[in-house]
Design a protein around this motif. Structure first.
Motif, PDB file in Angstrom:
ATOM      1  N   MET A  54      42.365  43.626  31.171  1.00 16.29           N
ATOM      2  CA  MET A  54      42.164  44.678  30.185  1.00 16.29           C
ATOM      3  C   MET A  54      42.736  45.993  30.699  1.00 16.29           C
ATOM      4  SD  MET A  54      38.635  46.295  28.716  1.00 16.29           S
ATOM      5  CE  MET A  54      38.660  48.014  28.241  1.00 16.29           C
ATOM      6  N   VAL A  55      43.399  46.746  29.838  1.00 11.53           N
ATOM      7  CA  VAL A  55      43.920  48.064  30.183  1.00 11.53           C
ATOM      8  C   VAL A  55      42.939  49.118  29.678  1.00 11.53           C
ATOM      9  CG1 VAL A  55      45.797  49.699  29.870  1.00 11.53           C
ATOM     10  CG2 VAL A  55      46.296  47.243  30.062  1.00 11.53           C
ATOM     11  N   PHE A  56      42.449  49.945  30.582  1.00 14.83           N
ATOM     12  CA  PHE A  56      41.477  50.967  30.212  1.00 14.83           C
ATOM     13  C   PHE A  56      42.173  52.174  29.599  1.00 14.83           C
ATOM     14  CE2 PHE A  56      38.926  48.503  33.102  1.00 14.83           C
ATOM     15  CZ  PHE A  56      37.637  48.623  32.608  1.00 14.83           C
TER      16      PHE A  56
ATOM     17  N   THR B  98      36.985  44.210  21.082  1.00 18.97           N
ATOM     18  CA  THR B  98      38.429  44.082  20.893  1.00 18.97           C
ATOM     19  C   THR B  98      39.062  45.259  20.162  1.00 18.97           C
ATOM     20  OG1 THR B  98      38.056  42.815  18.854  1.00 18.97           O
ATOM     21  CG2 THR B  98      38.308  41.561  20.904  1.00 18.97           C
ATOM     22  N   ASP B  99      38.281  46.010  19.396  1.00  9.60           N
ATOM     23  CA  ASP B  99      38.838  47.118  18.633  1.00  9.60           C
ATOM     24  C   ASP B  99      39.162  48.294  19.553  1.00  9.60           C
ATOM     25  OD1 ASP B  99      37.841  49.851  16.959  1.00  9.60           O
ATOM     26  OD2 ASP B  99      39.278  48.535  15.958  1.00  9.60           O
ATOM     27  N   PRO B 100      40.405  48.784  19.576  1.00 12.91           N
ATOM     28  CA  PRO B 100      40.787  49.869  20.491  1.00 12.91           C
ATOM     29  C   PRO B 100      39.973  51.146  20.290  1.00 12.91           C
ATOM     30  CG  PRO B 100      42.752  48.798  19.595  1.00 12.91           C
ATOM     31  CD  PRO B 100      41.582  48.257  18.834  1.00 12.91           C
ATOM     32  N   ALA B 101      39.669  51.491  19.050  1.00 11.39           N
ATOM     33  CA  ALA B 101      38.895  52.706  18.792  1.00 11.39           C
ATOM     34  C   ALA B 101      37.474  52.566  19.324  1.00 11.39           C
ATOM     35  CB  ALA B 101      38.871  53.009  17.295  1.00 11.39           C
ATOM     36  N   LEU B 102      36.894  51.390  19.175  1.00 12.71           N
ATOM     37  CA  LEU B 102      35.544  51.152  19.684  1.00 12.71           C
ATOM     38  C   LEU B 102      35.541  51.164  21.212  1.00 12.71           C
ATOM     39  CD1 LEU B 102      32.597  50.532  19.204  1.00 12.71           C
ATOM     40  CD2 LEU B 102      33.185  48.108  18.943  1.00 12.71           C
TER      41      LEU B 102
ATOM     42  N   PRO C   3      31.944  32.836  31.131  1.00 14.50           N
ATOM     43  CA  PRO C   3      31.915  34.109  30.415  1.00 14.50           C
ATOM     44  C   PRO C   3      30.547  34.487  29.808  1.00 14.50           C
ATOM     45  CG  PRO C   3      32.759  32.443  28.953  1.00 14.50           C
ATOM     46  CD  PRO C   3      32.454  31.749  30.260  1.00 14.50           C
ATOM     47  N   TYR C   4      29.446  33.956  30.306  1.00 19.21           N
ATOM     48  CA  TYR C   4      28.104  34.377  29.901  1.00 19.21           C
ATOM     49  C   TYR C   4      27.922  34.312  28.374  1.00 19.21           C
ATOM     50  CZ  TYR C   4      28.899  36.440  34.499  1.00 19.21           C
ATOM     51  OH  TYR C   4      29.262  36.643  35.814  1.00 19.21           O
ATOM     52  N   ALA C   5      28.233  33.155  27.840  1.00 16.45           N
ATOM     53  CA  ALA C   5      28.231  32.998  26.373  1.00 16.45           C
ATOM     54  C   ALA C   5      26.870  33.280  25.759  1.00 16.45           C
ATOM     55  CB  ALA C   5      28.684  31.581  26.011  1.00 16.45           C
ATOM     56  N   ASP C   6      25.777  32.980  26.489  1.00 18.07           N
ATOM     57  CA  ASP C   6      24.452  33.209  25.924  1.00 18.07           C
ATOM     58  C   ASP C   6      24.096  34.687  25.849  1.00 18.07           C
ATOM     59  OD1 ASP C   6      24.529  33.050  28.688  1.00 18.07           O
ATOM     60  OD2 ASP C   6      22.504  32.252  28.912  1.00 18.07           O
ATOM     61  N   MET C   7      24.892  35.549  26.498  1.00 17.84           N
ATOM     62  CA  MET C   7      24.682  36.989  26.423  1.00 17.84           C
ATOM     63  C   MET C   7      25.381  37.631  25.230  1.00 17.84           C
ATOM     64  SD  MET C   7      22.999  39.220  28.032  1.00 17.84           S
ATOM     65  CE  MET C   7      24.109  40.549  27.590  1.00 17.84           C
ATOM     66  N   ARG C   8      26.349  36.938  24.663  1.00 12.76           N
ATOM     67  CA  ARG C   8      27.173  37.545  23.618  1.00 12.76           C
ATOM     68  C   ARG C   8      26.357  38.052  22.422  1.00 12.76           C
ATOM     69  NH1 ARG C   8      32.667  37.463  21.957  1.00 12.76           N
ATOM     70  NH2 ARG C   8      32.774  39.038  20.304  1.00 12.76           N
ATOM     71  N   PRO C   9      25.330  37.330  21.958  1.00 13.54           N
ATOM     72  CA  PRO C   9      24.548  37.855  20.825  1.00 13.54           C
ATOM     73  C   PRO C   9      23.901  39.208  21.109  1.00 13.54           C
ATOM     74  CG  PRO C   9      24.123  35.515  21.101  1.00 13.54           C
ATOM     75  CD  PRO C   9      24.898  35.950  22.302  1.00 13.54           C
ATOM     76  N   LEU C  10      23.447  39.449  22.344  1.00 11.11           N
ATOM     77  CA  LEU C  10      22.863  40.745  22.673  1.00 11.11           C
ATOM     78  C   LEU C  10      23.919  41.830  22.640  1.00 11.11           C
ATOM     79  CD1 LEU C  10      20.779  38.579  23.849  1.00 11.11           C
ATOM     80  CD2 LEU C  10      20.103  40.378  25.443  1.00 11.11           C
ATOM     81  N   ASN C  11      25.099  41.508  23.156  1.00  8.57           N
ATOM     82  CA  ASN C  11      26.224  42.439  23.111  1.00  8.57           C
ATOM     83  C   ASN C  11      26.552  42.826  21.673  1.00  8.57           C
ATOM     84  OD1 ASN C  11      28.991  43.461  24.481  1.00  8.57           O
ATOM     85  ND2 ASN C  11      29.496  42.345  22.631  1.00  8.57           N
ATOM     86  N   ASP C  12      26.667  41.827  20.801  1.00 11.81           N
ATOM     87  CA  ASP C  12      27.022  42.093  19.408  1.00 11.81           C
ATOM     88  C   ASP C  12      25.921  42.865  18.687  1.00 11.81           C
ATOM     89  OD1 ASP C  12      29.282  40.683  20.026  1.00 11.81           O
ATOM     90  OD2 ASP C  12      28.773  38.901  18.860  1.00 11.81           O
TER      91      ASP C  12
ATOM     92  N   HIS D 125      35.231  38.348  40.100  1.00 13.96           N
ATOM     93  CA  HIS D 125      35.958  39.552  40.481  1.00 13.96           C
ATOM     94  C   HIS D 125      35.697  40.638  39.445  1.00 13.96           C
ATOM     95  CE1 HIS D 125      39.334  42.247  41.394  1.00 13.96           C
ATOM     96  NE2 HIS D 125      39.437  41.613  42.561  1.00 13.96           N
ATOM     97  N   ASP D 126      35.693  41.888  39.891  1.00  9.84           N
ATOM     98  CA  ASP D 126      35.437  42.994  38.974  1.00  9.84           C
ATOM     99  C   ASP D 126      36.455  43.041  37.831  1.00  9.84           C
ATOM    100  OD1 ASP D 126      33.203  45.006  40.036  1.00  9.84           O
ATOM    101  OD2 ASP D 126      34.227  44.144  41.761  1.00  9.84           O
ATOM    102  N   ALA D 127      37.693  42.674  38.112  1.00  6.73           N
ATOM    103  CA  ALA D 127      38.706  42.663  37.055  1.00  6.73           C
ATOM    104  C   ALA D 127      38.355  41.651  35.972  1.00  6.73           C
ATOM    105  CB  ALA D 127      40.078  42.361  37.647  1.00  6.73           C
ATOM    106  N   ASP D 128      37.751  40.537  36.355  1.00 11.13           N
ATOM    107  CA  ASP D 128      37.329  39.542  35.365  1.00 11.13           C
ATOM    108  C   ASP D 128      36.198  40.073  34.490  1.00 11.13           C
ATOM    109  OD1 ASP D 128      39.174  37.606  36.239  1.00 11.13           O
ATOM    110  OD2 ASP D 128      37.810  36.946  37.824  1.00 11.13           O
ATOM    111  N   LEU D 129      35.306  40.864  35.070  1.00 11.22           N
ATOM    112  CA  LEU D 129      34.238  41.481  34.282  1.00 11.22           C
ATOM    113  C   LEU D 129      34.812  42.501  33.297  1.00 11.22           C
ATOM    114  CD1 LEU D 129      31.533  42.032  37.052  1.00 11.22           C
ATOM    115  CD2 LEU D 129      31.505  40.318  35.229  1.00 11.22           C
ATOM    116  N   CYS D 130      35.838  43.220  33.722  1.00 18.65           N
ATOM    117  CA  CYS D 130      36.506  44.153  32.808  1.00 18.65           C
ATOM    118  C   CYS D 130      37.166  43.404  31.661  1.00 18.65           C
ATOM    119  CB  CYS D 130      37.538  44.982  33.569  1.00 18.65           C
ATOM    120  SG  CYS D 130      36.843  46.071  34.822  1.00 18.65           S
ATOM    121  N   ASP D 131      37.800  42.292  31.978  1.00 21.51           N
ATOM    122  CA  ASP D 131      38.424  41.484  30.933  1.00 21.51           C
ATOM    123  C   ASP D 131      37.373  40.932  29.969  1.00 21.51           C
ATOM    124  OD1 ASP D 131      40.952  41.925  31.937  1.00 21.51           O
ATOM    125  OD2 ASP D 131      41.033  40.044  33.069  1.00 21.51           O
ATOM    126  N   LEU D 132      36.195  40.610  30.496  1.00 22.62           N
ATOM    127  CA  LEU D 132      35.124  40.124  29.631  1.00 22.62           C
ATOM    128  C   LEU D 132      34.729  41.197  28.621  1.00 22.62           C
ATOM    129  CD1 LEU D 132      33.010  37.889  29.008  1.00 22.62           C
ATOM    130  CD2 LEU D 132      31.470  39.097  30.570  1.00 22.62           C
TER     131      LEU D 132
END
Length: 282
Positions: A1-3, A258-262, A209-218, A245-252
């Motif tokens: 992911m590019v910050f 996915t929305d750039p503005a968000l 990718p911690y799929a069971d966490m995704r509903p809380l994120n959303d 790796h921290d880069a993998d967490l950033c990619d997650l």
């Protein structure tokens, strides 16, 4: 992911060197040294411009390690400190000194020091909030919101902004319909709380990718994206499962938002409001 330019890692710790900043005797773990120089190298690798250093529990109320980092890099860092539970034990002059150093909030650890059956130490939290209110600070809570089904009622008229770490620290197994987590969502919707989108590995059973966490994120995004911030949780203390790796967490995070503005709101705009970061020179 590019910050995006001006991105802020809103949750990281510096630990050590222990020879210079010894840990509290009453600590429940002893971390390896995770110095400010090592952390700045990580930020450079990830291309993250700024960060918030949060006082780890191993230092108790001794904020010298984060203050040294803040004093060394005042434009890059803000801080969240820990002060005595009794507000009378901290003077306004001491708070002013912390403020000048870059501290913008205090942290209260409810997880390690409180008995859930006794309920929240709400009067003490309110007294601390009133103490820091003149400085425009917030109160960061490390607590399991699922243990407090009346969360929204308890904090509906709190004197300062509240920040909840690790998505409210409610394990994914409790689900989004848990009363305490729903209370957190209510506070979010009413702009009474902020949520740190941090440490998903701490509150689920699986690995990346911690799929069971995704509903809380959303759910927190749907509640109020203007009150959300993100953090790496570096150096990931007290994690016993596989640590990516921290880069993998950033990619997650990039996969989940996915929305750039968000992304820009969560990574740049919201942190600048909460932590009083100045605009970057372009």
């Amino acid at each position: 992911m590019v910050f995006p330019k001006g991105a802020v890692d809103c949750h990281a710790h510096v630990c050590g060197p222990a020879t210079e900043f010894p840990y509290a005797q009453e600590r429940i773990y002893t971390p390896p040294d995770a110095t400010v120089d090592a952390y700045r190298s990580l930020l450079e690798m990830l291309d993250i411009d700024r960060a918030v250093l949060v006082q780890p529990s191993v230092y108790g109320t001794d904020n010298r390690a984060i203050l040294a980092a803040l004093n060394q890099y005042p434009n890059q860092f803000r801080g969240v400190a820990v002060i005595a539970n009794n507000p009378n034990h901290t003077t306004d002059q001491q708070l002013e000194s912390l403020h000048q150093a870059g501290v913008r909030g205090i942290r209260c650890n409810i997880v390690d020091v409180a008995d859930p059956s006794a309920g929240l130490p709400i009067e003490n939290l309110r007294a601390l909030a009133q103490k820091i209110q003149p400085f425009g600070w917030h109160l960061e809570l490390l607590m399991h919101v699922n243990e407090h089904p009346d969360l929204a009622k308890v904090f509906e008229d709190f004197p300062v902004d509240l920040v909840f770490g690790h998505f409210g620290y409610s394990h994914a197994k409790h689900g989004v319909n848990d009363k305490g987590f729903q209370g957190l969502l209510t506070l979010l919707k009413n702009e009474r709380a902020w949520v740190k989108m941090t440490g998903p590995y701490r509150i689920c059973d699986g690995n990346l990718p911690y799929a069971d966490m995704r509903p809380l994120n959303d759910a927190v995004i749907a509640a109020n994206p203007k009150q959300l911030i993100w953090g790496s949780d570096w150096p990931h203390v007290m994690v016993k499962k596989q640590m990516p790796h921290d880069a993998d967490l950033c990619d997650l995070f990039g996969d989940w938002v996915t929305d750039p503005a968000l992304r820009k709101a969560i990574l740049v705009d919201n942190p600048c409001i909460l932590y009083d970061f100045p605009a970057l020179n372009t």
